[in-house]
Design an enzyme around this catalytic site. Sequence first.
Site, mmCIF file in Angstrom:
data_model
loop_
_atom_site.group_PDB
_atom_site.id
_atom_site.type_symbol
_atom_site.label_atom_id
_atom_site.label_comp_id
_atom_site.label_asym_id
_atom_site.label_seq_id
_atom_site.Cartn_x
_atom_site.Cartn_y
_atom_site.Cartn_z
ATOM 1 N N GLY A 124 23.323 17.621 38.882
ATOM 2 C CA GLY A 124 22.263 17.842 39.863
ATOM 3 C C GLY A 124 20.938 17.994 39.149
ATOM 4 N N SER A 125 19.875 17.542 39.770
ATOM 5 C CA SER A 125 18.605 17.479 39.054
ATOM 6 C C SER A 125 17.398 17.749 39.948
ATOM 7 C CB SER A 125 18.448 16.103 38.418
ATOM 8 O OG SER A 125 18.579 15.114 39.448
ATOM 9 N N GLY A 126 17.622 18.481 41.022
ATOM 10 C CA GLY A 126 16.479 18.879 41.837
ATOM 11 C C GLY A 126 15.681 19.948 41.110
ATOM 12 N N ASN A 127 14.805 20.640 41.844
ATOM 13 C CA ASN A 127 14.004 21.702 41.246
ATOM 14 C C ASN A 127 14.878 22.759 40.570
ATOM 15 O OD1 ASN A 127 11.424 20.942 41.703
ATOM 16 N ND2 ASN A 127 10.913 22.661 43.036
ATOM 17 N N TRP A 128 15.851 23.251 41.314
ATOM 18 C CA TRP A 128 16.680 24.334 40.794
ATOM 19 C C TRP A 128 17.580 23.835 39.678
ATOM 20 C CZ3 TRP A 128 17.270 28.614 38.934
ATOM 21 C CH2 TRP A 128 18.291 29.540 39.159
ATOM 22 N N LYS B 75 22.186 35.204 54.342
ATOM 23 C CA LYS B 75 20.801 35.706 54.299
ATOM 24 C C LYS B 75 19.851 34.837 55.123
ATOM 25 C CE LYS B 75 19.398 32.634 50.889
ATOM 26 N NZ LYS B 75 18.701 32.194 49.705
ATOM 27 N N ALA C 105 12.910 28.544 42.367
ATOM 28 C CA ALA C 105 12.893 27.696 41.168
ATOM 29 C C ALA C 105 11.510 27.643 40.515
ATOM 30 C CB ALA C 105 13.381 26.300 41.523
ATOM 31 N N PHE D 157 20.002 11.244 39.458
ATOM 32 C CA PHE D 157 20.120 9.993 40.222
ATOM 33 C C PHE D 157 19.327 8.886 39.553
ATOM 34 C CE2 PHE D 157 20.974 13.191 43.449
ATOM 35 C CZ PHE D 157 22.191 12.733 43.898
ATOM 36 N N ARG E 159 11.281 29.040 54.007
ATOM 37 C CA ARG E 159 10.987 28.207 55.173
ATOM 38 C C ARG E 159 11.728 28.636 56.424
ATOM 39 N NH1 ARG E 159 13.662 22.850 52.439
ATOM 40 N NH2 ARG E 159 15.801 23.572 52.534
#
Lengths: 343, 343
Positions: free
Chosen positions: B22-26, B202, B150, B53, B266
């Site tokens: 995985g390579s998103g922000n987090w 949460k 993140a 990706f 959000r």
Amino acid sequence: MAPTASEDNVEVPNKSRVTVVGSGNWGSVAAKLIASNTLKLTSFHDEVRMWVFEEENVKYLPGIKLGQNVVADPDLEHAVRDANMLVFVTPHQFMKGICERLVGKIREDAEAISLIKGMEVKMEGPCMISTLITQQLRINCCVLMGANIANEIAVEKFSEATVGYRENKEIAEKWVRLFSTHYFMVSACEDVEGVELCGTLKNVVAIAAGFVDGLEMGNNTKAAIMRMGLREMKAFSKLLFSSVKDSTFFESCGVADLITTCLGGRNRKCAEAFARNGGKRSFDELEAEMLQGQKLQGVSTAKEVYEVLRHRGWLELFPLFTTVHEICIGRLPPTAIVEYSQS
Amino acid sequence: MAPTASEDNVEVPNKSRVTVVGSGNWGSVAAKLIASNTLKLTSFHDEVRMWVFEEENVKYLPGIKLGQNVVADPDLEHAVRDANMLVFVTPHQFMKGICERLVGKIREDAEAISLIKGMEVKMEGPCMISTLITQQLRINCCVLMGANIANEIAVEKFSEATVGYRENKEIAEKWVRLFSTHYFMVSACEDVEGVELCGTLKNVVAIAAGFVDGLEMGNNTKAAIMRMGLREMKAFSKLLFSSVKDSTFFESCGVADLITTCLGGRNRKCAEAFARNGGKRSFDELEAEMLQGQKLQGVSTAKEVYEVLRHRGWLELFPLFTTVHEICIGRLPPTAIVEYSQS
């Protein structure tokens, strides 16, 4: 009125009489809550007596009616004479003197509850206000604490509180009935020390949260500091009183009061200003400027807690409490609030 | 380099190899944290592989270097092939497909950790991501949750996290060492279900907190709602898994993540807008406008939780969770968030 099965309509031979000792913002709101309930509950006399320093000053919060059944009484001894339920809600430094004046002047069957936050934490142990009342007046004393901003409750915004009691659950439930309304939810918790300690120790954490705000470190960091603070509140309380329960810190007096105090509140606010100035202006100076001469509870409590920790060799177990005090006295910079070694 | 007594300098014959899936922000921030530690700890190979990706998009967060020892790899099977420590940090809806692709392609001695929040809560029980990984890949899986924004961790602001594990404390402590830095404090907690459930539930409380913000009810009320929410998170988790511990909710994954999420986030933001509009604009509409088509986790989790509560006859035990869903679907007005009968 049609009879129902509820407790409210059972004829009670010895109705309880309530007196509120204290008439500040929180005292007035407490009187308002109580007075709305004594009218409804037949186990209580309608009339609520409120001892006030000067009668004319306190009948109303700005724009808020206390209830016609609240009777202000400037004579302390007269105000308490007939009451079997005494609600103490004065500034904490007045309580010693008030107790001295009340010895031998109250009913022998009286029960007390303290709404007073900010006991002192002395080397030989914390001076619980509830203990002071019990020892001086020889009566049982519960406490009521929680996320209670008087002005918000005065306008009937939803809020909660916790009654802390020792053993006697029946009397705790009587206090719960006396304070509860549809916008003020009260629950009882058999841990008078834990509940009372929460009301004092949260102010130390609020100082830490204010530093984080002043350093503009963001919500993530602030949440971490609040959590560490809650953990130290719990650990410190349990070291002082082995009877203190973990579950108390999930009550309104614990996590909710902590959140309120760390979001608003003057401890947080002054600590924010302190950090923004890089610790170059002392708390004494900031208090004088921002609080019109009032002193911050959190700064003095941090000092008291630090003395206890040092005296007992516990400093390393409480890195947040320790660091707050060391920042307050200028030994560490405000940035130290987020510098901990991995434990 | 001078030899010391620390674990870091002991020669380890079989060094661990880490791959981040995985390579998103987090995911990128996790890779950064891990890569700073694999350089220091001799029990790990320096190189950290990160499945991405498209390689070129993700080597950096805006302005943040991940570390030269992070190697992006667009080939999933190749990326995981040599690793015995797999860090999963993709959007949760991708995990089923990824697990299917990885069956038979990973080392038999591999250990996993999931950083993925937002499992689904189905009628037959919650679909824990950690359980999915364990069942599909037949490997042990820990979780890492907490108050982790993140972008704040990327710039090295102080933060905390909780590793949840099942039985094997040694592997949990290895994950703790792999993630911990001076600004990211990680602790282990033997309660994988409790820790993972916190990360999902949460968001329901954040919706409630957003309603309070939109109604401008003040900090007192917001703190009360957050506390009620925390209590329901705890009670719900314990009903689903009897192994869940109270103490988990005092960890970063519990109270701290809840605070962060209810202050920013959000879910809170959209719920605030929903309440400001008196519930007249639907969440679908607000999400489309405010989130560029992304869906709010909290709204769907509230629905899932509601279905479980209704199905099991628990609705009355969870007034806050129940009310959040009923407001979201327009059955109750936003003001209902603070209208509870005394329990």
